[in-house]
Write a protein that holds these residues in place. Structure first.
Motif, PDB file in Angstrom:
ATOM      1  N   GLU A  94       0.844  -1.193   0.000  1.00  0.00           N
ATOM      2  CA  GLU A  94       0.000   0.000   0.000  1.00  0.00           C
ATOM      3  C   GLU A  94       0.882   1.246   0.000  1.00  0.00           C
ATOM      4  N   VAL A  95       0.591   2.151  -0.932  1.00  0.00           N
ATOM      5  CA  VAL A  95       1.339   3.390  -1.071  1.00  0.00           C
ATOM      6  C   VAL A  95       0.375   4.543  -0.857  1.00  0.00           C
ATOM      7  N   ARG A  96       0.706   5.425   0.071  1.00  0.00           N
ATOM      8  CA  ARG A  96      -0.122   6.604   0.311  1.00  0.00           C
ATOM      9  C   ARG A  96       0.144   7.639  -0.762  1.00  0.00           C
ATOM     10  N   THR A 101      -5.587   9.187  -0.719  1.00  0.00           N
ATOM     11  CA  THR A 101      -5.890   7.968  -1.457  1.00  0.00           C
ATOM     12  C   THR A 101      -4.746   6.970  -1.268  1.00  0.00           C
ATOM     13  N   THR A 102      -5.046   5.706  -1.516  1.00  0.00           N
ATOM     14  CA  THR A 102      -4.070   4.627  -1.345  1.00  0.00           C
ATOM     15  C   THR A 102      -3.980   3.831  -2.631  1.00  0.00           C
ATOM     16  N   LEU A 103      -2.766   3.613  -3.097  1.00  0.00           N
ATOM     17  CA  LEU A 103      -2.502   2.764  -4.259  1.00  0.00           C
ATOM     18  C   LEU A 103      -2.096   1.389  -3.750  1.00  0.00           C
ATOM     19  N   LYS A 104      -2.780   0.351  -4.220  1.00  0.00           N
ATOM     20  CA  LYS A 104      -2.495  -1.017  -3.801  1.00  0.00           C
ATOM     21  C   LYS A 104      -1.852  -1.783  -4.946  1.00  0.00           C
ATOM     22  N   LEU A 105      -0.746  -2.463  -4.640  1.00  0.00           N
ATOM     23  CA  LEU A 105       0.006  -3.243  -5.624  1.00  0.00           C
ATOM     24  C   LEU A 105       0.072  -4.680  -5.141  1.00  0.00           C
ATOM     25  N   LEU A 106      -0.290  -5.619  -6.031  1.00  0.00           N
ATOM     26  CA  LEU A 106      -0.298  -7.042  -5.707  1.00  0.00           C
ATOM     27  C   LEU A 106       0.839  -7.723  -6.452  1.00  0.00           C
ATOM     28  N   CYS A 107       1.606  -8.541  -5.753  1.00  0.00           N
ATOM     29  CA  CYS A 107       2.722  -9.235  -6.395  1.00  0.00           C
ATOM     30  C   CYS A 107       2.873 -10.617  -5.775  1.00  0.00           C
ATOM     31  N   ARG A 108       3.464 -11.523  -6.557  1.00  0.00           N
ATOM     32  CA  ARG A 108       3.811 -12.856  -6.063  1.00  0.00           C
ATOM     33  C   ARG A 108       5.308 -12.867  -5.772  1.00  0.00           C
ATOM     34  N   ALA A 140      13.814   4.784  -3.614  1.00  0.00           N
ATOM     35  CA  ALA A 140      13.691   6.241  -3.618  1.00  0.00           C
ATOM     36  C   ALA A 140      13.249   6.794  -2.270  1.00  0.00           C
ATOM     37  N   GLY A 141      13.075   5.945  -1.265  1.00  0.00           N
ATOM     38  CA  GLY A 141      12.700   6.405   0.059  1.00  0.00           C
ATOM     39  C   GLY A 141      11.215   6.408   0.340  1.00  0.00           C
ATOM     40  N   ALA A 142      10.392   5.967  -0.598  1.00  0.00           N
ATOM     41  CA  ALA A 142       8.943   5.935  -0.373  1.00  0.00           C
ATOM     42  C   ALA A 142       8.597   4.825   0.614  1.00  0.00           C
ATOM     43  N   ARG A 143       7.559   5.049   1.407  1.00  0.00           N
ATOM     44  CA  ARG A 143       7.123   4.098   2.427  1.00  0.00           C
ATOM     45  C   ARG A 143       6.045   3.180   1.856  1.00  0.00           C
ATOM     46  N   LEU A 144       6.217   1.873   2.050  1.00  0.00           N
ATOM     47  CA  LEU A 144       5.263   0.864   1.600  1.00  0.00           C
ATOM     48  C   LEU A 144       4.821   0.032   2.793  1.00  0.00           C
ATOM     49  N   LEU A 145       3.533  -0.158   2.929  1.00  0.00           N
ATOM     50  CA  LEU A 145       2.998  -1.056   3.948  1.00  0.00           C
ATOM     51  C   LEU A 145       2.771  -2.415   3.306  1.00  0.00           C
ATOM     52  N   LEU A 146       3.444  -3.431   3.806  1.00  0.00           N
ATOM     53  CA  LEU A 146       3.369  -4.782   3.242  1.00  0.00           C
ATOM     54  C   LEU A 146       2.486  -5.658   4.127  1.00  0.00           C
ATOM     55  N   ARG A 147       1.566  -6.372   3.512  1.00  0.00           N
ATOM     56  CA  ARG A 147       0.714  -7.313   4.241  1.00  0.00           C
ATOM     57  C   ARG A 147       0.136  -8.326   3.261  1.00  0.00           C
ATOM     58  N   ARG A 148      -0.537  -9.327   3.796  1.00  0.00           N
ATOM     59  CA  ARG A 148      -1.167 -10.327   2.942  1.00  0.00           C
ATOM     60  C   ARG A 148      -2.529  -9.818   2.463  1.00  0.00           C
ATOM     61  N   PRO A 149      -2.883 -10.079   1.211  1.00  0.00           N
ATOM     62  CA  PRO A 149      -4.166  -9.570   0.708  1.00  0.00           C
ATOM     63  C   PRO A 149      -5.330 -10.419   1.196  1.00  0.00           C
ATOM     64  N   SER A 150      -6.463  -9.781   1.383  1.00  0.00           N
ATOM     65  CA  SER A 150      -7.701 -10.505   1.662  1.00  0.00           C
ATOM     66  C   SER A 150      -8.285 -11.010   0.343  1.00  0.00           C
ATOM     67  N   LEU A 151      -9.292 -11.860   0.434  1.00  0.00           N
ATOM     68  CA  LEU A 151      -9.924 -12.366  -0.784  1.00  0.00           C
ATOM     69  C   LEU A 151     -10.578 -11.234  -1.566  1.00  0.00           C
ATOM     70  N   GLU A 152     -11.159 -10.279  -0.870  1.00  0.00           N
ATOM     71  CA  GLU A 152     -11.763  -9.126  -1.549  1.00  0.00           C
ATOM     72  C   GLU A 152     -10.725  -8.355  -2.344  1.00  0.00           C
ATOM     73  N   GLU A 153      -9.558  -8.104  -1.753  1.00  0.00           N
ATOM     74  CA  GLU A 153      -8.509  -7.359  -2.456  1.00  0.00           C
ATOM     75  C   GLU A 153      -7.948  -8.162  -3.616  1.00  0.00           C
ATOM     76  N   TYR A 154      -7.866  -9.479  -3.459  1.00  0.00           N
ATOM     77  CA  TYR A 154      -7.338 -10.308  -4.542  1.00  0.00           C
ATOM     78  C   TYR A 154      -8.232 -10.255  -5.774  1.00  0.00           C
ATOM     79  N   VAL A 155      -9.538 -10.379  -5.594  1.00  0.00           N
ATOM     80  CA  VAL A 155     -10.425 -10.397  -6.748  1.00  0.00           C
ATOM     81  C   VAL A 155     -10.485  -9.023  -7.426  1.00  0.00           C
ATOM     82  N   LEU A 156     -10.190  -7.952  -6.691  1.00  0.00           N
ATOM     83  CA  LEU A 156     -10.168  -6.627  -7.308  1.00  0.00           C
ATOM     84  C   LEU A 156      -8.871  -6.356  -8.056  1.00  0.00           C
ATOM     85  N   LEU A 157      -7.785  -7.049  -7.696  1.00  0.00           N
ATOM     86  CA  LEU A 157      -6.484  -6.790  -8.300  1.00  0.00           C
ATOM     87  C   LEU A 157      -6.000  -7.917  -9.210  1.00  0.00           C
TER      88      LEU A 157
END
Length: 419
Positions: A94-96, A101-108, A140-157
């Motif tokens: 998650e990037v503020r 607003t929050t930008l969410k990035l999903l990766c394996r 570049a110094g940007a802060r990222l919050l890392l966590r596991r995605p929920s099923l709702e977030e997975y189906v949206l991304l």
């Protein structure tokens, strides 16, 4: 006024020291528990009863001995949260951004890959081994919050071909159908696999989901998304996601022979022409079973109801709903210079008098307050606590699927019962 108030407080403190032998504590130095505050509002008899209840012992020694003698459940059997990130599972960053607003990035996660974000890159090997919920910095110094995605977030991304049934609509449809663990559910229109995943979780390991899809590309995409989620879940949560979905590449309107050998507890239709599927699937639906139909606009609902009426199908329309979803903004107010407003004293048990007056000035996603001068001072004997003013209102930035503005294309859910 301020100087006179300070002199008066100093005089009262000196008087208290002379009479009682110790200086009187100021109102803001007194810390009261919620129970004590309630007791001061009650009559003396009721306040004494509340005090006796609070002083009563919590549990007798016999119960404590029984609790100590109870068998200890190991952490694995208790369903504890999984540990650190592992290679092969999914991670959500998650990037503020501006306007709250929050930008969410999903990766394996993979050892030789990197996570690319607008604020720089972050190697996956720095994420692997870290606990979820950590805030990490990119190159570049940007802060990222890392966590596991929920099923709702997975189906949206997750990758998608056709438009998915959004989680807010899926939740409403699951409530309509009242699906239990162990049920058998038919889905017509696999799409990208969003509904299949939610149905898989709802019916559980003992249940079964049969998903029909007419298009080959949609069929393969739904199977791929379902397979990826199961693999990531098993790695991250150290338990297996139920393999209870059968994806079938076939037109549901030609599957009358398949329906004869199955008894259905519920049916979900997410297709362009659901009226062509109802005559085929209704013989397999149990009496009193529910068929939920997800349609894009109200004209499709009218066509479906007309088809049920003209063909005299044994269905009864229960309700037609549109699910709306709205994001809200709740933030501490800011004064005109852009800094957080100072804390305000609020009185209890006496008539409140305004200490500050504010004038709201609305911006994009923040509200600033113009502070006026002090008008009144608080009583020295008042019990006070500190608070800051908050602003709560619908956000200017709404998600595309929120349905905050009603339109005939916002998505309609229709429920029909088998007579």
């Amino acid at each position: 006024m301020r100087v006179w108030s300070r002199l008066r407080r100093a005089a009262s403190s000196a008087h208290g020291a002379a009479v009682g032998g110790r200086p009187r504590r100021r109102a803001w130095e007194t810390s009261l528990s919620p129970l004590e505050r309630v007791r001061r509002l009650l009559p003396p008899e009721e306040a004494a009863a509340v005090g006796r209840c609070a002083a009563a012992p919590q549990a007798p020694p016999e119960e404590e001995k029984e609790a100590a003698a109870a068998p200890q459940v190991p952490p694995e059997a208790a369903g504890t949260r999984p540990g650190a990130f592992r290679a092969g599972e999914l991670a959500l960053a998650e990037v503020r951004r501006k306007h709250n607003t929050t930008l969410k990035l999903l990766c394996r996660l993979a050892a030789g890959s990197v996570l690319a974000s607008p604020g720089g890159i972050l190697p996956h090997h720095d994420i692997i081994g870290q606990q979820p919920g950590q805030v990490m910095r990119t190159s570049a110094g940007a802060r990222l919050l890392l966590r596991r995605p929920s099923l709702e977030e997975y189906v949206l991304l997750m990758p998608r071909g056709p438009t998915i049934a959004y989680p807010k609509d899926v939740s409403a449809m699951l409530m309509m159908m009242d699906i239990h663990a162990g049920d058998t559910v038919l889905e017509a229109g696999s799409g990208s696999g969003a509904m299949s995943l939610f149905l898989s979780r709802a019916v559980g390991p003992k249940g079964r989901v049969v998903s029909y899809e007419i298009r080959d590309d949609h069929h393969n995409l739904a199977k791929k998304n379902y397979r990826h989620w199961r693999a990531a879940w098993e790695i991250g949560h150290m338990e297996e996601w139920p393999d209870n979905v059968d994806f079938i590449l076939k037109d549901i309107s030609t599957a009358a022979a398949d329906m004869k050998s199955i008894a259905l507890d519920a049916i979900v239709l997410d297709m362009l022409n659901p009226q062509s599927a109802l005559p085929v699937v209704h013989p397999s639906l149990k009496e009193g079973g529910v068929c939920a139909v997800y349609l894009a606009n109200i004209t499709q609902v009218i066509d479906l109801l007309d088809r049920i009426r003209t063909c005299k199908l044994p269905f009864l329309c229960e309700r037609i709903i549109e699910v709306t979803h709205r994001n809200w903004l709740v933030l501490p107010a800011k004064i005109k210079n852009g800094k957080s407003s100072q804390m305000m004293e609020t009185q209890e048990n006496i008539e409140e008098q305004p200490q500050k007056e504010y004038e709201e000035i609305h911006g994009q996603d923040q509200v600033v307050l113009k502070e006026s001068e002090y008008n009144e001072s608080l009583s020295d004997n008042a019990e006070t606590y500190w608070s800051v003013p908050y602003i709560a209102r619908p956000s200017y930035w709404q998600e595309a699927h929120s349905g905050a503005t009603s339109s005939p294309f916002a998505g309609q859910a229709l429920t029909v019962y088998q007579k």
